[in-house]
Design a protein around this motif. Structure first.
Motif, PDB file in Angstrom:
ATOM      1  N   ARG A 117       3.304   9.483 -11.121  1.00 46.79           N
ATOM      2  CA  ARG A 117       2.285   8.976 -12.335  1.00 46.79           C
ATOM      3  C   ARG A 117       2.050  10.359 -13.085  1.00 46.79           C
ATOM      4  O   ARG A 117       2.073  10.113 -14.393  1.00 46.79           O
ATOM      5  CB  ARG A 117       1.213   8.170 -11.705  1.00 46.79           C
ATOM      6  CG  ARG A 117       0.253   7.781 -12.936  1.00 46.79           C
ATOM      7  CD  ARG A 117      -0.758   6.960 -12.245  1.00 46.79           C
ATOM      8  NE  ARG A 117      -0.043   5.668 -11.948  1.00 46.79           N
ATOM      9  CZ  ARG A 117      -0.645   4.523 -12.117  1.00 46.79           C
ATOM     10  NH1 ARG A 117      -1.901   4.297 -12.448  1.00 46.79           N
ATOM     11  NH2 ARG A 117       0.013   3.483 -11.959  1.00 46.79           N
ATOM     12  N   GLU A 118       1.695  11.437 -12.401  1.00 48.64           N
ATOM     13  CA  GLU A 118       1.224  12.691 -13.147  1.00 48.64           C
ATOM     14  C   GLU A 118       2.512  13.123 -13.965  1.00 48.64           C
ATOM     15  O   GLU A 118       2.424  13.709 -15.131  1.00 48.64           O
ATOM     16  CB  GLU A 118       0.671  13.481 -12.127  1.00 48.64           C
ATOM     17  CG  GLU A 118      -0.649  13.333 -11.462  1.00 48.64           C
ATOM     18  CD  GLU A 118      -0.921  14.508 -10.481  1.00 48.64           C
ATOM     19  OE1 GLU A 118       0.045  15.025  -9.998  1.00 48.64           O
ATOM     20  OE2 GLU A 118      -2.018  14.402  -9.953  1.00 48.64           O
TER      21      GLU A 118
ATOM     22  N   GLU B 279       1.476   6.902  -6.770  1.00 47.41           N
ATOM     23  CA  GLU B 279       0.239   7.352  -7.259  1.00 47.41           C
ATOM     24  C   GLU B 279      -0.410   8.490  -6.636  1.00 47.41           C
ATOM     25  O   GLU B 279      -1.128   9.199  -7.322  1.00 47.41           O
ATOM     26  CB  GLU B 279      -0.646   6.256  -7.262  1.00 47.41           C
ATOM     27  CG  GLU B 279      -0.194   5.192  -8.160  1.00 47.41           C
ATOM     28  CD  GLU B 279      -1.210   3.807  -8.270  1.00 47.41           C
ATOM     29  OE1 GLU B 279      -2.067   3.897  -7.634  1.00 47.41           O
ATOM     30  OE2 GLU B 279      -0.701   2.874  -8.960  1.00 47.41           O
ATOM     31  N   GLU B 280      -0.115   8.774  -5.245  1.00 43.97           N
ATOM     32  CA  GLU B 280      -0.743   9.910  -4.457  1.00 43.97           C
ATOM     33  C   GLU B 280      -0.132  10.869  -3.976  1.00 43.97           C
ATOM     34  O   GLU B 280      -0.418  11.966  -3.756  1.00 43.97           O
ATOM     35  CB  GLU B 280      -1.911   8.969  -3.427  1.00 43.97           C
ATOM     36  CG  GLU B 280      -2.959   8.020  -4.232  1.00 43.97           C
ATOM     37  CD  GLU B 280      -3.674   7.321  -3.079  1.00 43.97           C
ATOM     38  OE1 GLU B 280      -3.686   7.781  -1.920  1.00 43.97           O
ATOM     39  OE2 GLU B 280      -4.303   6.360  -3.492  1.00 43.97           O
ATOM     40  N   ARG B 281       1.069  10.458  -3.590  1.00 40.22           N
ATOM     41  CA  ARG B 281       1.922  11.332  -2.728  1.00 40.22           C
ATOM     42  C   ARG B 281       2.541  12.186  -3.814  1.00 40.22           C
ATOM     43  O   ARG B 281       3.574  11.777  -4.510  1.00 40.22           O
ATOM     44  CB  ARG B 281       2.922  10.610  -1.908  1.00 40.22           C
ATOM     45  CG  ARG B 281       3.614  11.197  -0.995  1.00 40.22           C
ATOM     46  CD  ARG B 281       4.376  10.620   0.063  1.00 40.22           C
ATOM     47  NE  ARG B 281       5.386  11.388   0.789  1.00 40.22           N
ATOM     48  CZ  ARG B 281       6.566  11.819   0.467  1.00 40.22           C
ATOM     49  NH1 ARG B 281       7.036  11.543  -0.725  1.00 40.22           N
ATOM     50  NH2 ARG B 281       7.374  12.518   1.207  1.00 40.22           N
TER      51      ARG B 281
ATOM     52  N   THR C 109       2.694  13.841  -8.436  1.00 38.53           N
ATOM     53  CA  THR C 109       2.808  12.539  -8.152  1.00 38.53           C
ATOM     54  C   THR C 109       3.739  11.761  -9.395  1.00 38.53           C
ATOM     55  O   THR C 109       3.885  12.367 -10.338  1.00 38.53           O
ATOM     56  CB  THR C 109       1.513  11.660  -8.013  1.00 38.53           C
ATOM     57  OG1 THR C 109       1.015  11.605  -9.290  1.00 38.53           O
ATOM     58  CG2 THR C 109       0.575  12.480  -7.072  1.00 38.53           C
TER      59      THR C 109
ATOM     60  N   ARG D 170       2.274   1.732  -3.531  1.00 35.86           N
ATOM     61  CA  ARG D 170       1.059   2.487  -4.393  1.00 35.86           C
ATOM     62  C   ARG D 170       1.082   3.750  -4.093  1.00 35.86           C
ATOM     63  O   ARG D 170       0.916   4.623  -5.101  1.00 35.86           O
ATOM     64  CB  ARG D 170      -0.090   1.483  -4.503  1.00 35.86           C
ATOM     65  CG  ARG D 170      -1.066   1.872  -5.229  1.00 35.86           C
ATOM     66  CD  ARG D 170      -2.379   1.390  -4.970  1.00 35.86           C
ATOM     67  NE  ARG D 170      -2.717   1.932  -3.550  1.00 35.86           N
ATOM     68  CZ  ARG D 170      -3.104   3.005  -3.270  1.00 35.86           C
ATOM     69  NH1 ARG D 170      -3.398   3.892  -4.239  1.00 35.86           N
ATOM     70  NH2 ARG D 170      -3.498   3.340  -2.139  1.00 35.86           N
ATOM     71  N   ASN D 171       0.803   4.208  -2.891  1.00 30.98           N
ATOM     72  CA  ASN D 171       0.479   5.419  -2.525  1.00 30.98           C
ATOM     73  C   ASN D 171       1.778   6.337  -2.825  1.00 30.98           C
ATOM     74  O   ASN D 171       1.579   7.707  -3.288  1.00 30.98           O
ATOM     75  CB  ASN D 171       0.362   5.566  -1.021  1.00 30.98           C
ATOM     76  CG  ASN D 171      -0.077   6.864  -0.456  1.00 30.98           C
ATOM     77  OD1 ASN D 171      -0.658   7.782  -1.116  1.00 30.98           O
ATOM     78  ND2 ASN D 171       0.417   7.493   0.830  1.00 30.98           N
TER      79      ASN D 171
ATOM     80  N   GLU E 252       0.975  -1.219  -0.163  1.00 31.38           N
ATOM     81  CA  GLU E 252      -0.255   0.119  -0.115  1.00 31.38           C
ATOM     82  C   GLU E 252       0.829   1.192   0.095  1.00 31.38           C
ATOM     83  O   GLU E 252       0.483   2.382  -0.667  1.00 31.38           O
ATOM     84  CB  GLU E 252      -1.085   0.010   1.232  1.00 31.38           C
ATOM     85  CG  GLU E 252      -1.804   1.324   1.615  1.00 31.38           C
ATOM     86  CD  GLU E 252      -2.290   1.320   2.735  1.00 31.38           C
ATOM     87  OE1 GLU E 252      -3.039   2.365   3.172  1.00 31.38           O
ATOM     88  OE2 GLU E 252      -2.468   0.419   3.538  1.00 31.38           O
TER      89      GLU E 252
END
Length: 113
Positions: free
Chosen positions: A104-105, A91-93, A102, A87-88, A84
């Motif tokens: 990914r962005e 993808e999110e932090r 992030t 992934r965080n 987790e």
């Protein structure tokens, strides 16, 4: 192949290098194949935390955000929290080094269309 770790002193500071030697069949002696820099170290050749700041930062966030909040009760719970957290992290932090995007962005914005 022989691997040797050596401490090199440069202007009063110690740095750790790892040298790899291979046997030269023609000249019947070993020769240095390559050498790589491992980072700053103390006089005994032990690496310091400053030699890998990115990894130290990642582990610090991992401990503070996922493992110290609620201590896992089993190996499987720890494994699930690590998955987790990765992934965080991806993808999110948001990361300051990526302009507070992030990973990914950042990858989506910088891939060629």
């Amino acid at each position: 192949m022989l691997t040797v770790r050596e401490v090199r002193r440069i202007r009063g500071h110690s740095y750790l290098y790892e040298s790899h030697f291979v046997w030269d069949k023609i000249r019947k002696r070993s020769r240095r194949a390559w050498s790589r820099y491992l980072g700053p170290c103390d006089a005994k050749g032990r690496l310091r935390a400053q030699s890998n700041g990115l990894q130290e930062s990642f582990h610090g966030h991992l401990k503070m955000d996922y493992l110290w909040i609620r201590e896992p009760e089993s190996f499987w719970e720890t494994r699930a929290r690590l998955a987790e957290s990765i992934r965080n992290n991806n993808e999110e932090r948001p990361h300051s080094s990526l302009g507070y995007l992030t990973p990914r962005e950042f990858a989506e914005r910088n891939t060629a269309p």
